[in-house]
Design an enzyme around this catalytic site. Structure first.
Site, PDB file in Angstrom:
ATOM      1  N   ASP A   1       0.882  -1.164  -0.095  1.00 16.23           N
ATOM      2  CA  ASP A   1      -0.052  -0.082  -0.183  1.00 16.23           C
ATOM      3  C   ASP A   1       1.009   1.119  -0.185  1.00 16.23           C
ATOM      4  O   ASP A   1       1.706   1.403   0.815  1.00 16.23           O
ATOM      5  CB  ASP A   1      -0.737   0.023   1.352  1.00 16.23           C
ATOM      6  CG  ASP A   1      -1.817   1.223   1.117  1.00 16.23           C
ATOM      7  OD1 ASP A   1      -2.461   1.449   0.146  1.00 16.23           O
ATOM      8  OD2 ASP A   1      -1.571   1.972   2.510  1.00 16.23           O
TER       9      ASP A   1
ATOM     10  N   GLU B   1      -1.377  -1.289  -5.883  1.00 13.98           N
ATOM     11  CA  GLU B   1      -2.598  -0.541  -6.393  1.00 13.98           C
ATOM     12  C   GLU B   1      -2.270   0.153  -7.593  1.00 13.98           C
ATOM     13  O   GLU B   1      -1.077   0.955  -7.550  1.00 13.98           O
ATOM     14  CB  GLU B   1      -3.255   0.382  -5.286  1.00 13.98           C
ATOM     15  CG  GLU B   1      -2.229   0.976  -4.476  1.00 13.98           C
ATOM     16  CD  GLU B   1      -2.999   1.757  -3.284  1.00 13.98           C
ATOM     17  OE1 GLU B   1      -3.971   1.748  -3.064  1.00 13.98           O
ATOM     18  OE2 GLU B   1      -2.199   2.149  -2.618  1.00 13.98           O
TER      19      GLU B   1
ATOM     20  N   ASP C   1      -3.449   1.393   6.844  1.00 17.50           N
ATOM     21  CA  ASP C   1      -2.377   1.225   5.683  1.00 17.50           C
ATOM     22  C   ASP C   1      -2.008  -0.258   5.500  1.00 17.50           C
ATOM     23  O   ASP C   1      -1.897  -1.020   4.626  1.00 17.50           O
ATOM     24  CB  ASP C   1      -0.970   1.903   6.032  1.00 17.50           C
ATOM     25  CG  ASP C   1      -1.232   3.392   5.843  1.00 17.50           C
ATOM     26  OD1 ASP C   1      -1.876   3.712   5.124  1.00 17.50           O
ATOM     27  OD2 ASP C   1      -0.200   4.252   6.537  1.00 17.50           O
TER      28      ASP C   1
END
Length: 393
Positions: free
Chosen positions: A210, A294, A376
């Site tokens: 992340d 991501e 997170d």
């Protein structure tokens, strides 16, 4: 790959041609620097002239023009002083720029090159052994690079080139700091990867990442990257050098010297960042079979007032590129989740979605199962699970 012949199927092991580039620093003497300067100028002239001809032809006829630099040598004798392949590559670069523009208008229409650009380069190709690297007898890390029209140039061979790699082309560049580099493109034959990750493989080692402005990334196992903030650490020195530059007369000798000092500061922090990211990406690819990240528009994030410097300093997009080609070379996978995937709002335990989660909330408790989440770490776990789901499709 499978091929059916007369009712039978055969497994064919694919043999692939791949390219890899080796970048070395070179040390040309004064005469060779002059020859490089001529090559930079001639290739820039050819590029701009061909672009101008294309624009005029399209304005007059409405059709595209396929032109080459061959006719320019008759009018400009000094073009013959540099390598002809460098001029041909300038034409190919222009054609590539037009193809990219027509494929994606967001790239922008090809622009004219300026001699005031801080970086200059030209590319030449290997033809009949005209490019050759010779190692020095005194030290393996020193040698010479033979280039057309230039001759033998001193080179720092910090990384030995593989013997089965054939040289295809060389791009000579001069950075804003005044340093010269040679990027040598090679071609080699590679069979299938020794390890291939399949959706039904057992005991897959997967990791979710992340993105974090402060820590670079937080992984699904709760670890933080703690990347050194190279720009922040150098910001005071960079500001001091830029203030000195702003007080000098533009174009003067002192101005040019100070401009080079500023470029050296930028170059050092860029190299520090790339060195750290190369080592970190190698460590991750060596430890895990699947890396899940991501899909974020980092250029858009860099437009914000509060995250611009941190986003540019982190250069996470560059890090993803390093992960991608390193994973491919090792037969592993880099999975990118959709940018609209709600990784932070989903509970990684029960799947509950907290719609009202704000950016300021760094921790939250799931009202459905009662699990307390670090924002997170929870997002990284969800990215990992989503990546494994996409891998199984």
């Amino acid at each position: 790959m499978k091929v059916r012949i007369i009712g039978q199927s055969f497994d064919i092991i694919g043999i692939m041609k791949k390219n890899i580039a080796y970048k070395y620093r070179i040390y040309p003497n004064a005469e060779q620097q002059d020859l490089f300067a001529k090559a930079f100028g001639c290739t820039r002239f050819v590029y701009n002239t061909l672009l101008e001809e294309k624009k005029k032809h399209y304005e007059e006829t409405g059709k595209s023009l396929r032109n080459t630099p061959a006719h320019l040598k008759a009018d400009y004798e000094w073009l013959k002083e540099v390598d002809s392949l460098a001029l041909s590559n300038a034409q190919l670069q222009l054609e590539t720029a037009f193809r990219n523009f027509f494929r994606n208008k967001a790239v922008g229409y090809p622009k004219f090159k300026s001699k005031k650009d801080p970086k200059h380069s030209f590319t030449t190709n290997m033809v009949n052994g005209n490019i050759r690297i010779t190692e020095s007898n005194e030290s393996r890390k020193n040698g010479t690079l033979r280039l057309p029209k230039v001759g033998e140039v001193r080179i720092k061979l910090h990384r030995k080139m593989a013997e089965d790699h054939a040289i295809k082309s060389v791009t000579v560049s001069r950075e804003a700091s005044g340093k010269y580099y040679a990027s040598i493109l090679t071609e080699y034959t590679e069979g299938p990867a020794t390890q291939t990750i399949t959706p039904d493989a057992q005991n897959i080692r997967a990791l979710g990442l992340d993105y974090s402005s402060g820590e670079f990334y937080v992984d699904s196992e709760g670890r933080k990257a703690e990347m050194p903030h190279f720009y922040r650490n150098t910001e005071e020195k960079l500001s001091r050098e830029q203030r000195r530059l702003s007080k000098m007369k533009k174009g003067s000798c002192n101005y040019l010297k100070q401009k080079r000092r500023v470029a050296l500061v930028h170059e050092k922090l860029k190299d520090q960042r790339k060195d750290w990211q190369h080592k970190e990406s190698k460590r991750l690819i060596g430890s895990y079979d699947v890396i899940c990240v991501e899909d974020i528009d980092y250029k858009e994030m860099a437009q914000g007032l509060h995250l611009a410097k941190a986003t540019n300093d982190n250069a996470f997009g560059q890090f993803r590129t390093f992960l991608s080609y390193k994973a491919e070379s090792k037969g592993k996978k880099l999975i990118t989740t959709d940018k609209w995937f709600a990784s932070s709002k989903l509970c990684s335990v029960c799947g509950y979605k907290k719609e009202d989660l704000t950016l300021q909330e760094r921790e939250w408790t799931c009202p459905c199962c009662g699990t307390h989440h670090d924002r997170d770490v929870n997002a990284a776990i969800n990215i990992r699970e989503e990546g494994l789901r996409l891998l199984a499709l």
